[in-house]
Design an enzyme around this catalytic site. Structure first.
Site, PDB file in Angstrom:
ATOM      1  CG  HIS A 293     -63.308  75.699  46.641  1.00  0.00           C
ATOM      2  ND1 HIS A 293     -61.966  75.410  46.803  1.00  0.00           N
ATOM      3  CD2 HIS A 293     -63.672  75.164  45.452  1.00  0.00           C
ATOM      4  CE1 HIS A 293     -61.538  74.734  45.754  1.00  0.00           C
ATOM      5  NE2 HIS A 293     -62.550  74.564  44.920  1.00  0.00           N
TER       6      HIS A 293
ATOM      7  CG  HIS B 203     -64.956  74.917  39.622  1.00  0.00           C
ATOM      8  ND1 HIS B 203     -64.185  73.793  39.861  1.00  0.00           N
ATOM      9  CD2 HIS B 203     -66.104  74.481  39.015  1.00  0.00           C
ATOM     10  CE1 HIS B 203     -64.838  72.723  39.419  1.00  0.00           C
ATOM     11  NE2 HIS B 203     -66.001  73.115  38.898  1.00  0.00           N
TER      12      HIS B 203
END
Length: 256
Positions: free
Chosen positions: A197, A141
Site C-alpha cells: 500500500h 488491513h
C-alpha cells in the site's frame, strides 16, 4: 436481537460478494510508473493472520470482562457493537477499493512478472493477482485493524473510566487505551513496508476504521467521560431509576 444478527450476516454476505467484483481499471501514465515498480514480497501480516487477530482479540477482551463482571447485557451489546463496526468497515473499504481502482506499489511486477513491459501495456501475469493489485486504496488491513483494536481501546476505556472524573491520573489505564491503538498502527504501517500500500491508502484506511469503530461504540455505549460509561444503553434502560443515573444527576447538578 434476531434482526441485529441477520443484519450482520447481510453485511458479511455483501462483503464476500464485493471481493469478486472487478475494480476500476485506472490508467497508469508513463511518468508515474515508478510509483508501482516496487518489488513483490509476501505480506508481513497475512490476511488469515489479520482476520484471526481482529476477531479473537476483541472477543477475548469482551469475554474476560464478562467473567469478572457477570453482566450478560454488556457482553451482548459489546459483541453487537464490535461486529457492526467490522461489518461496516469491510463493506465500505471494499466499495472504495472497487470505485477507486488504485494500483498497489508492486503492481508493475504483478502485471509483468518477468519485468518485460509490452507496447500495449497488456498485463501478462495471473489475472487474480492483477485484480488484487488494483485494490490499493484504501488499505483493508489498516481499516479493519483500527476498527477492531479501536473498539478494544474504547471498550477498555469505558470499563476502566479512563477519561471520566474518577479515572484521571492513573497512567496504567491510559496505557491500556493506547496499547490496542499502537497495535493497529503497527499493522497499518507494515503495509507500506511490504509494498502492498501507499502511505495515503494506510492513512485513509486507518482513519476510516477508527471513525467507524467510534460511531458503532457510541451507538451502544455512553460517552467515555460519563459516570456510567461502563454501562451499555441497554442495561441502563432496563432499570427505571438505576443508582448510576441518580449519581450522575447529582454530579451534574454540582457543576451547573
Amino acid at each position: 436481537m434476531l434482526m441485529e444478527v441477520l443484519f450482520r450476516v447481510f453485511l458479511a454476505i455483501i462483503n464476500i460478494e464485493l471481493e469478486h467484483v472487478e475494480p476500476f481499471t485506472r490508467k497508469i501514465h508513463e511518468n508515474e510508473l515508478w510509483l508501482y515498480k516496487n518489488p513483490r514480497v509476501d505480506s508481513y501480516i497475512s490476511a488469515s493472520v489479520l482476520w484471526t487477530v481482529i476477531i479473537l482479540v476483541p472477543l477475548a477482551v469482551i469475554t474476560s470482562i464478562l467473567f469478572f463482571r457477570k453482566e450478560k447485557d454488556d457482553f451482548s451489546q459489546a459483541v453487537l457493537s464490535f461486529t457492526l463496526s467490522l461489518g461496516f468497515t469491510g463493506v465500505l473499504t471494499n466499495i472504495l477499493k472497487i470505485i477507486v481502482g488504485r494500483p498497489r506499489p508492486d503492481f508493475f511486477y504483478r502485471c509483468f512478472p518477468d519485468g518485460q513491459i509490452n507496447f500495449e501495456f497488456e498485463c501478462t501475469g495471473d489475472p487474480t493477482v492483477i485484480k488484487d493489485g488494483r485494490k490499493s486504496f484504501p488499505s483493508g488491513h489498516s481499516s479493519l485493524a483500527f476498527s477492531s483494536f479501536g473498539f478494544v481501546a474504547l471498550y477498555l476505556a469505558g470499563k476502566l473510566h479512563t477519561f471520566s472524573w474518577n479515572g484521571k491520573g492513573q497512567s496504567w489505564k491510559l496505557f491500556l487505551f493506547v496499547l490496542p491503538l499502537s497495535t493497529a498502527l503497527a499493522i497499518a504501517v507494515s503495509r507500506t513496508c511490504d509494498y502492498h500500500h501507499h502511505w495515503q491508502d494506510v492513512t485513509f484506511g486507518s482513519a476510516l476504521g477508527l471513525l467507524l469503530s467510534f460511531l458503532c461504540y457510541r451507538h451502544y455505549y455512553p460517552p467515555l467521560d460519563c459516570l456510567v460509561c461502563h454501562k451499555p444503553y441497554a442495561a441502563l434502560m432496563h432499570h427505571n431509576e438505576p443508582k448510576e443515573l441518580k449519581t450522575t444527576r447529582i454530579e451534574i447538578s454540582k457543576w451547573t
